[in-house]
Write a protein that holds these residues in place. Structure first.
Motif, PDB file in Angstrom:
ATOM      1  N   ASN A  51       0.907  -1.009  -0.149  1.00  0.00           N
ATOM      2  CA  ASN A  51       0.384   0.414  -0.195  1.00  0.00           C
ATOM      3  C   ASN A  51       0.862   1.088  -0.065  1.00  0.00           C
ATOM      4  OD1 ASN A  51      -2.109   1.692   0.776  1.00  0.00           O
ATOM      5  ND2 ASN A  51      -2.771   1.060   0.975  1.00  0.00           N
ATOM      6  N   HIS A  53      -0.805   4.603  -0.572  1.00  0.00           N
ATOM      7  CA  HIS A  53      -1.242   5.727  -0.165  1.00  0.00           C
ATOM      8  C   HIS A  53      -1.044   6.635   1.273  1.00  0.00           C
ATOM      9  CE1 HIS A  53      -5.047   8.564  -0.146  1.00  0.00           C
ATOM     10  NE2 HIS A  53      -5.443   7.764   0.742  1.00  0.00           N
ATOM     11  N   VAL A  92      -3.815   5.339  -4.526  1.00  0.00           N
ATOM     12  CA  VAL A  92      -5.409   6.277  -4.124  1.00  0.00           C
ATOM     13  C   VAL A  92      -4.801   7.630  -5.018  1.00  0.00           C
ATOM     14  CG1 VAL A  92      -7.143   6.711  -3.494  1.00  0.00           C
ATOM     15  CG2 VAL A  92      -6.125   4.819  -2.573  1.00  0.00           C
ATOM     16  N   ASN A  93      -4.921   7.516  -6.359  1.00  0.00           N
ATOM     17  CA  ASN A  93      -4.460   8.986  -6.905  1.00  0.00           C
ATOM     18  C   ASN A  93      -3.569   9.719  -6.609  1.00  0.00           C
ATOM     19  OD1 ASN A  93      -7.761   8.926  -7.652  1.00  0.00           O
ATOM     20  ND2 ASN A  93      -8.409  10.260  -5.316  1.00  0.00           N
ATOM     21  N   HIS A 114      -7.010   1.951  -7.325  1.00  0.00           N
ATOM     22  CA  HIS A 114      -8.034   2.297  -6.548  1.00  0.00           C
ATOM     23  C   HIS A 114      -8.925   3.988  -6.077  1.00  0.00           C
ATOM     24  CE1 HIS A 114     -10.728  -0.792  -4.295  1.00  0.00           C
ATOM     25  NE2 HIS A 114     -10.980   0.282  -3.599  1.00  0.00           N
ATOM     26  N   GLY A 115      -8.888   4.469  -6.466  1.00  0.00           N
ATOM     27  CA  GLY A 115      -9.367   6.281  -6.751  1.00  0.00           C
ATOM     28  C   GLY A 115     -10.016   6.803  -7.554  1.00  0.00           C
TER      29      GLY A 115
END
Length: 163
Positions: A51, A53, A92-93, A114-115
């Motif tokens: 991850n 993010h 995410v973004n 995932h964004g």
């Protein structure tokens, strides 16, 4: 009889698949513990997620990501001979500089977005990817078709949460 001929109908048994049906299991890093990656591989995980993010409590730095990826790639699961889980970098973004650095330094097998990334955002890196889609309405279901490309490997469907 078939069409009035003298040949009796042959009863056909339904084809039985020899492959078991199973879900894909992804473990996303839990605070960067190497043992988690080892246990995930031994439990039969198909994907080990890293991850990136920055606001996630499960976010990992590059050193930890490389360590977890190495454990995932070198752990042998005797129940799944020759199988190695895919290492997935989860975003995410993200800023493009972060994704490019992760691809260069960690060499994940897949990128997971995932964004609110567009198809163009996902394709920008010329790397196999998974797109997470939050199902809020029919339009979000319809948007899945936009992400079907030679580089998209699968989709992650998630519940929408209003913020």
């Amino acid at each position: 009889m078939i069409d009035g001929s003298c040949h009796p109908e042959k009863k056909r048994e339904p084809r039985k698949s020899t492959r078991p049906v199973r879900d894909t299991l992804e473990l996303v890093s839990t605070r960067g513990r190497r043992a988690d990656a080892r246990h995930a591989v031994l439990a039969g995980a198909d994907l080990v997620g890293l991850n990136f993010h920055p606001y996630s409590v499960r976010a990992v730095d590059f050193s930890t990501a490389n360590c977890i990826a190495n454990v995932a790639r070198t752990t042998h699961n005797p129940r799944r001979r020759g199988f190695k889980p895919a290492v997935v970098a989860v975003f995410v973004n993200p800023p493009s500089e972060l994704v490019e650095a992760v691809v260069d330094e960690v060499s994940p097998d897949l990128l997971q977005f995932h964004g609110d990334e567009t198809v163009e955002d996902c394709l920008r890196y010329n790397h196999p990817f998974i797109k997470g889609v939050r199902l809020a309405d029919h339009a979000s279901v319809d948007s899945i078709a936009d992400y079907i490309t030679p580089l998209s490997k699968t989709f992650l469907v998630d519940a929408h949460s209003a913020k």
